[in-house]
Design a protein around this motif. Structure first.
Motif, PDB file in Angstrom:
ATOM      1  N   ALA A 189      -7.026   0.566  -1.557  1.00  0.00           N
ATOM      2  CA  ALA A 189      -6.956   1.262  -2.843  1.00  0.00           C
ATOM      3  C   ALA A 189      -7.690   2.598  -2.743  1.00  0.00           C
ATOM      4  O   ALA A 189      -7.208   3.627  -3.232  1.00  0.00           O
ATOM      5  CB  ALA A 189      -7.567   0.395  -3.946  1.00  0.00           C
ATOM      6  N   SER A 216       0.831  -1.204   0.000  1.00  0.00           N
ATOM      7  CA  SER A 216       0.000   0.000   0.000  1.00  0.00           C
ATOM      8  C   SER A 216       0.869   1.259   0.000  1.00  0.00           C
ATOM      9  O   SER A 216       1.807   1.369   0.780  1.00  0.00           O
ATOM     10  CB  SER A 216      -0.899  -0.016   1.243  1.00  0.00           C
ATOM     11  OG  SER A 216      -1.430   1.266   1.465  1.00  0.00           O
ATOM     12  N   ARG A 263      -6.258   6.316  -3.228  1.00  0.00           N
ATOM     13  CA  ARG A 263      -6.754   7.139  -4.342  1.00  0.00           C
ATOM     14  C   ARG A 263      -7.397   8.422  -3.860  1.00  0.00           C
ATOM     15  O   ARG A 263      -7.180   9.486  -4.428  1.00  0.00           O
ATOM     16  CB  ARG A 263      -7.767   6.341  -5.161  1.00  0.00           C
ATOM     17  CG  ARG A 263      -7.153   5.533  -6.292  1.00  0.00           C
ATOM     18  CD  ARG A 263      -8.204   5.206  -7.325  1.00  0.00           C
ATOM     19  NE  ARG A 263      -9.275   4.404  -6.770  1.00  0.00           N
ATOM     20  CZ  ARG A 263      -9.308   3.070  -6.840  1.00  0.00           C
ATOM     21  NH1 ARG A 263      -8.351   2.428  -7.434  1.00  0.00           N
ATOM     22  NH2 ARG A 263     -10.304   2.392  -6.309  1.00  0.00           N
TER      23      ARG A 263
END
Lengths: 456, 211
Positions: A376, A345, A380
């Protein structure tokens, strides 16, 4: 299916952020099971008023539409059949009384015990008069042939006892109420309509009364349909238990999820044992070929390019397998797989998963993909500086929380990822809830039963 | 060097054997499962063992267990372990002098692989960059104090590289690397360490400290 929402932020607001400006915008992500009742029945095209599916629904339509439809007649037929059936049965018992009370009681008991199943079936059959939704048979099949086996199955079923009870109520009360409603609703208009035929009354008055009676006659459709609808509802509640259908729906969903999971594992295994091994061998051969070729020659350039491409393909295949069903999850379980995800990550992620047992495959996969999707999203959208994944067993439930210190405002409706995950979690009998007020922090919470979900 | 090789995929086993021979090593035995590996080591007494983690019969961690067994019997036997993915728990249990832990994808980088093999055989410690990256990603609080350049140096050191190799990789002088390393060790409260591999162990021990 409501879930926890509006949960308090796990960590205090970051220093510098104004607490008063915090807007709580919590959202729920759940998947509600498909309503079994909506599975059939005539449905009108979208945009026009849908066709009524029961007498009660029809009652709420415009009077002209209702009166011109078949619903008043269907309701009448429903009550008549109910009343006649009650009367006939009761008469039989009356006749038996002529032969003495014991005979009557015996006949009554016999009717209820022997006839319960038949009457239940009959009631479900005639339900279609006023209720067009499907009426599944609540009885299960007998595992082995023979009367004894059949009896054992039937007596062990709750549905059978419900039918006995319903038959008793039907004979003692419901049939008579059917008759009473018919008489009371139709009595006054009937009397008015037959006024001209009454001996001794003046004809003009008789005709006037008859006209009033004719005007009143349609009104009787309302109490008739209302009672027919109410009685049909009662019948459905008692003789067509909803629970059985719901559990079956959820079970079949769980089976489907299981099948998908097996298929994903097979694909993962095939890719891993086949394509991936070959690609590793290919990169190895190309890498060795590079060494053997004269540096700077055209062939060396080509081979070098091929080598790089093969390495890229291998990396892409590895990513693909991770998306299907990662090897580390299959081999080592959720805690190690979570470490693996967290290690990749971009936003630092701390993992604290304490799980002394392996969860069932589909549950494990659902939890894993929640982690990948959540991380994710954190990377983002959240602008978080760190996040934390915690998981533990609370009784028979695996509880996992993924929290970040980002900007919040995650909207499950906007991205398909979260909603899809909620479906996946729901399919293994779990639920997922999200609290993400504007300004943060975001907390995603997942609860998954440790067993095999509702199928277990 | 005489090598005993254990890998269950025939394709990869032959590829690896070819690679080892290409770099001038002798493959004393190439086997396909853990019991055969133990037997082959017993029989041939190799200078280094290269083994896959996941092998028959259980397709779990047979290769790794075999490696641990071999190390208990011969603590100085160099072992290079090839894994499909990073197993944090095992990295901690296994690491020591003369141990290498590489992801299988690394085999494709032929020269890197050959170089890692040499270093492990010489008693060095080699950890896959991916493993180091994951460990770095998990330990961060004191690491925040490091400069980006120091973190780069740390990652390379943790992979078992010498000062000279780190200098080459970052295109700086060896003296600069030495200065960075002194800075890193000071910031992490690690004692100054002499040779490369003691330094690697110290760094690894630090990285997995909170496991």
């Amino acid at each position: 299916m409501p879930t926890v929402a509006g949960r308090d932020p796990v960590s205090p607001a970051r220093p510098g952020s104004s607490a008063s400006a915090e807007v709580t915008a919590s959202a729920e992500v759940t998947a509600s099971p498909v309503s079994p009742a909506s599975a059939g029945g005539p449905g009108g095209p979208k945009g026009t008023p849908p066709v009524a599916r029961t007498a009660l629904e029809a009652l709420t339509r415009r009077p002209l539409g209702f009166l011109r439809s078949s619903w008043p007649w269907r309701s009448l037929a429903y009550l008549l059949s109910g009343a006649l059936f009650g009367i006939v049965t009761f008469t039989l018992i009356d006749i038996a009384i002529l032969f003495g009370i014991p005979a009557a009681v015996a006949l009554g008991m016999l009717t209820i015990a022997g006839g319960g199943l038949v009457i239940g079936r009959f009631e479900r059959w005639r339900l279609r008069l006023v209720d067009t939704a499907p009426v599944p048979d609540p009885h299960g099949g007998s595992p082995e042939p023979g009367l004894r086996a059949w009896l054992r199955v039937r007596l062990g079923e709750q549905s059978t006892w419900r039918e006995f009870g319903y038959t008793l109520a039907s004979l003692l009360a419901l049939g008579w109420i059917d008759l009473g409603v018919l008489v009371l609703a139709g009595g006054l208009p009937g009397m008015l309509l037959t006024a001209p035929l009454q001996p001794g009354s003046p004809l003009p008055l008789g005709l006037l009364l008859a006209v009033v009676g004719a005007v009143l006659l349609p009104v009787t459709a309302y109490p008739v349909a209302a009672w027919a609808g109410a009685r049909a509802l009662l019948t459905r509640v008692i003789l067509v238990p909803r629970d059985a259908e719901l559990i079956e729906v959820v079970r079949s969903r769980a089976r489907l999820v299981d099948a998908f999971e097996l298929e994903r594992r097979r694909i993962e295994r095939d890719l891993h044992d086949g394509a991936q091994q070959r690609l590793v061998a290919l990169t190895l051969s190309l890498g060795m070929a590079r060494l053997d070729l004269e540096p700077g020659s055209p062939a060396a350039g080509r081979v070098a390019e091929a080598h790089e491409q093969a390495l890229l393909a291998l990396a892409e295949l590895r990513e693909l397998i991770r998306g299907v069903h990662p090897k580390v999850l299959t081999d080592l379980g959720l805690a190690d797989a979570a470490l693996d995800v967290a290690g990749r990550s971009p936003v630092p992620a701390e993992v604290d998963i304490v799980l002394p047992v392996r969860l069932p495959g589909p549950a494990e996969a659902a939890a894993y993909f929640v982690i990948t999707e959540a991380l994710a999203n954190v990377a983002r959208h959240s602008r978080a500086s760190r996040c934390r994944i915690r998981g533990h067993l609370a009784g028979e439930t695996f509880v996992m929380e993924i929290a970040d210190d980002g900007a919040g405002g995650a909207d499950p409706a906007a991205g398909t990822g979260l909603a899809g995950l909620a479906d996946r979690v729901a399919a293994v009998g779990g639920r997922m809830s999200l609290s993400s007020p504007a300004g943060g922090p975001t907390l995603l919470r997942v609860e998954i039963p440790r067993g095999d979900g509702p199928a277990g | 060097m005489r090598v005993v090789l254990a890998e269950d995929s025939v394709l990869l086993r032959e590829g690896l054997a070819g690679l080892l021979e290409r770099f001038g090593h002798t493959v004393a035995a190439a086997v396909g499962d853990a019991p055969a590996l133990l037997a082959a080591v017993e029989e041939h007494g190799p200078e280094i063992v290269v083994t896959d983690v996941r092998m028959p019969p259980g397709f779990a961690d047979e290769g790794l267990r075999a490696a641990l067994t071999l190390r208990r019997a011969r603590p100085d036997l160099p072992v290079l372990v090839l894994s499909q993915y990073v197993q944090q728990a095992y990295v901690a249990e296994l690491m020591g002098p003369g141990i290498g832990y590489l992801l299988k994808d690394r085999i494709g980088h032929v020269e890197e692989f050959a170089d890692a093999l040499e270093r492990v055989a010489a008693g060095g410690t080699v950890v896959d960059p991916e493993v180091v990256r994951q460990l770095l990603a998990r330990r961060r609080d004191p690491l925040q104090r490091l400069t980006p350049r120091e973190r780069e140096v740390l990652a390379l050191v943790a992979e078992g590289r010498s000062n000279a190799a780190v200098a080459r990789a970052l295109v700086v002088t060896e003296a600069a690397v030495a200065k960075h390393i002194a800075g890193i060790l000071a910031k992490l409260d690690l004692p100054p360490a002499g040779d490369d591999h003691r330094r690697v162990l110290a760094v690894l021990a630090y990285l997995r400290g909170r496991d």
